[in-house]
Design a protein around this motif. Sequence first.
Motif, PDB file in Angstrom:
ATOM      1  N   GLU A 136       0.846  -1.185   0.000  1.00  0.00           N
ATOM      2  CA  GLU A 136       0.000   0.000   0.000  1.00  0.00           C
ATOM      3  C   GLU A 136       0.886   1.241   0.000  1.00  0.00           C
ATOM      4  N   ILE A 137       0.310   2.401  -0.375  1.00  0.00           N
ATOM      5  CA  ILE A 137       1.061   3.652  -0.298  1.00  0.00           C
ATOM      6  C   ILE A 137       1.432   3.899   1.159  1.00  0.00           C
ATOM      7  N   THR A 138       2.719   4.175   1.403  1.00  0.00           N
ATOM      8  CA  THR A 138       3.189   4.316   2.773  1.00  0.00           C
ATOM      9  C   THR A 138       3.878   5.663   2.963  1.00  0.00           C
ATOM     10  N   PHE A 139       3.483   6.369   4.009  1.00  0.00           N
ATOM     11  CA  PHE A 139       4.110   7.641   4.374  1.00  0.00           C
ATOM     12  C   PHE A 139       5.163   7.385   5.448  1.00  0.00           C
ATOM     13  N   PHE A 140       6.251   8.117   5.359  1.00  0.00           N
ATOM     14  CA  PHE A 140       7.328   7.935   6.323  1.00  0.00           C
ATOM     15  C   PHE A 140       6.841   8.141   7.754  1.00  0.00           C
ATOM     16  N   GLU A 141       5.972   9.127   7.948  1.00  0.00           N
ATOM     17  CA  GLU A 141       5.488   9.421   9.299  1.00  0.00           C
ATOM     18  C   GLU A 141       4.797   8.223   9.934  1.00  0.00           C
ATOM     19  N   ASP A 142       4.218   7.356   9.104  1.00  0.00           N
ATOM     20  CA  ASP A 142       3.504   6.189   9.639  1.00  0.00           C
ATOM     21  C   ASP A 142       4.448   5.075  10.074  1.00  0.00           C
ATOM     22  N   VAL A 143       5.681   5.105   9.577  1.00  0.00           N
ATOM     23  CA  VAL A 143       6.626   4.019   9.899  1.00  0.00           C
ATOM     24  C   VAL A 143       7.909   4.576  10.508  1.00  0.00           C
ATOM     25  N   GLU A 144       7.865   5.839  10.914  1.00  0.00           N
ATOM     26  CA  GLU A 144       9.075   6.497  11.416  1.00  0.00           C
ATOM     27  C   GLU A 144       9.672   5.755  12.607  1.00  0.00           C
ATOM     28  N   LEU A 145       8.813   5.230  13.471  1.00  0.00           N
ATOM     29  CA  LEU A 145       9.295   4.511  14.645  1.00  0.00           C
ATOM     30  C   LEU A 145      10.202   3.355  14.243  1.00  0.00           C
ATOM     31  N   PHE A 146       9.808   2.632  13.188  1.00  0.00           N
ATOM     32  CA  PHE A 146      10.581   1.463  12.778  1.00  0.00           C
ATOM     33  C   PHE A 146      11.891   1.845  12.094  1.00  0.00           C
ATOM     34  N   SER A 147      11.949   3.080  11.590  1.00  0.00           N
ATOM     35  CA  SER A 147      13.186   3.517  10.950  1.00  0.00           C
ATOM     36  C   SER A 147      14.306   3.689  11.970  1.00  0.00           C
ATOM     37  N   LEU A 148      13.955   3.744  13.248  1.00  0.00           N
ATOM     38  CA  LEU A 148      14.976   3.872  14.285  1.00  0.00           C
ATOM     39  C   LEU A 148      15.815   2.604  14.404  1.00  0.00           C
ATOM     40  N   PHE A 149      15.281   1.504  13.870  1.00  0.00           N
ATOM     41  CA  PHE A 149      16.061   0.256  13.865  1.00  0.00           C
ATOM     42  C   PHE A 149      16.965   0.288  12.646  1.00  0.00           C
ATOM     43  N   LYS A 150      18.139   0.880  12.809  1.00  0.00           N
ATOM     44  CA  LYS A 150      19.030   1.073  11.671  1.00  0.00           C
ATOM     45  C   LYS A 150      19.550  -0.241  11.103  1.00  0.00           C
ATOM     46  N   HIS A 151      19.685  -1.223  11.955  1.00  0.00           N
ATOM     47  CA  HIS A 151      20.239  -2.505  11.503  1.00  0.00           C
ATOM     48  C   HIS A 151      19.196  -3.594  11.742  1.00  0.00           C
ATOM     49  N   ARG A 152      18.202  -3.608  10.847  1.00  0.00           N
ATOM     50  CA  ARG A 152      17.074  -4.516  11.051  1.00  0.00           C
ATOM     51  C   ARG A 152      17.462  -5.979  10.880  1.00  0.00           C
ATOM     52  N   GLU A 153      18.628  -6.237  10.288  1.00  0.00           N
ATOM     53  CA  GLU A 153      19.067  -7.618  10.120  1.00  0.00           C
ATOM     54  C   GLU A 153      20.086  -8.024  11.189  1.00  0.00           C
ATOM     55  N   SER A 154      20.277  -7.159  12.174  1.00  0.00           N
ATOM     56  CA  SER A 154      21.242  -7.461  13.229  1.00  0.00           C
ATOM     57  C   SER A 154      20.741  -8.615  14.095  1.00  0.00           C
ATOM     58  N   GLU A 155      21.651  -9.223  14.828  1.00  0.00           N
ATOM     59  CA  GLU A 155      21.294 -10.343  15.705  1.00  0.00           C
ATOM     60  C   GLU A 155      20.295  -9.904  16.773  1.00  0.00           C
ATOM     61  N   GLU A 156      20.454  -8.655  17.259  1.00  0.00           N
ATOM     62  CA  GLU A 156      19.568  -8.162  18.312  1.00  0.00           C
ATOM     63  C   GLU A 156      18.126  -8.066  17.819  1.00  0.00           C
ATOM     64  N   VAL A 157      17.944  -7.522  16.603  1.00  0.00           N
ATOM     65  CA  VAL A 157      16.595  -7.382  16.052  1.00  0.00           C
ATOM     66  C   VAL A 157      15.999  -8.746  15.755  1.00  0.00           C
ATOM     67  N   GLN A 158      16.816  -9.628  15.188  1.00  0.00           N
ATOM     68  CA  GLN A 158      16.339 -10.983  14.882  1.00  0.00           C
ATOM     69  C   GLN A 158      15.921 -11.699  16.163  1.00  0.00           C
ATOM     70  N   ALA A 159      16.736 -11.541  17.194  1.00  0.00           N
ATOM     71  CA  ALA A 159      16.438 -12.201  18.473  1.00  0.00           C
ATOM     72  C   ALA A 159      15.170 -11.620  19.091  1.00  0.00           C
ATOM     73  N   PHE A 160      14.952 -10.312  18.901  1.00  0.00           N
ATOM     74  CA  PHE A 160      13.788  -9.638  19.474  1.00  0.00           C
ATOM     75  C   PHE A 160      12.491 -10.218  18.930  1.00  0.00           C
ATOM     76  N   HIS A 161      12.331 -10.200  17.603  1.00  0.00           N
ATOM     77  CA  HIS A 161      11.043 -10.668  17.080  1.00  0.00           C
ATOM     78  C   HIS A 161      10.904 -12.190  17.187  1.00  0.00           C
ATOM     79  N   HIS A 162      12.035 -12.908  17.206  1.00  0.00           N
ATOM     80  CA  HIS A 162      11.940 -14.364  17.394  1.00  0.00           C
ATOM     81  C   HIS A 162      11.458 -14.679  18.805  1.00  0.00           C
TER      82      HIS A 162
END
Length: 359
Positions: A262-288
Amino acid sequence: MLTKKLAEDIVHQTMLRLRHNINVISPTGVILASGDKMRVEDIHEGAVYVAQTKNTLIINEDNIELYPNTRPGINMPIMYQDEVVGVIGITGDSEDMLEIANLVQLTTEIMTHQALVESKSEWQRKNNDYIFEALVHGSKLDATLNKRIQKLPFSLIAPFQVILVSLHETSYLENTIPFFFEDLFYRQPILAGHSQLQEYYILLTHCQEQSRQSIIKALRKKKQKLPSLQIGIGPVVQQLSLLPYSYQGARTALEFANVHNEITFFEDVELFSLFKHRESEEVQAFHHRILKNINAKQLETLQSFFDCNLQLKLCAQQLNIHRHTLTYRLNKIRELTGYDPQYFEDAVILQMACTLRTL
């Protein structure tokens, strides 16, 4: 302005339809292309006269001695924007060619006009791409960049906004996007072009709310026809120096658009942009850790619940299930994860886990 390649194309296309030799000559009298290859690069004195006077010249036995190294025939100017860009010559008895001469001249001018316009458009597209890439990557406004900006048909006036569009379709549909942009942005202060493979950019300048909403509406309508069209919209900025921020915001929004379709505005996903390294072990471990015990149906239920802004009735309707069934599923998710989707702080954690898992 008249290239040798274009001259050769004119000779080739014209001689397919005529039984006479054709010469295409530069305004300085140099034969650029000819059916008689031996005459290429010779000087044509008659063409020099045509270029200087803008008049058609008929060479025959009565005046041929005035124009050395020429042959009988008709020589006519090739005009572009009121200037002589070349001369077209038809070798042969002028009386036999009078009826077709004007048609040959018209055809030649049409081919020349089309080629020069395309060449100018191609240069403008490359200039737009250069300016966009330089600005969104934080290049200094040096003399070279300023000179290119001055060649734009409009001024770069704040506010600015970057929109990124990607399309995963056949090459035929890809080729329709630039034409769609041309129609949509006709005579508007907007830069648009092809930035990467299957990706296009739009840089809105002087973007007022009304025109901005009109463009977004048109993009939304285009997406309905091309479901694979993904659109990420960056934040509005007030300075050219802040364009990298708008660009990175649009890129982040495009990543989420590819996930949610869908059309996405940055303001709607700005919070997630704070995860600069979304493929890092910490992020992977978090959602797992958060989602490891729930299955695909429960994940779908959870995402739908968030899409419906935590509204039970609306979510049940969207999933086509009874409200009690939805409540049962949400309670089960709470048991399996330790987080309650109906409790705000827990819902934030669950939504972040769901989103980061799909990136």
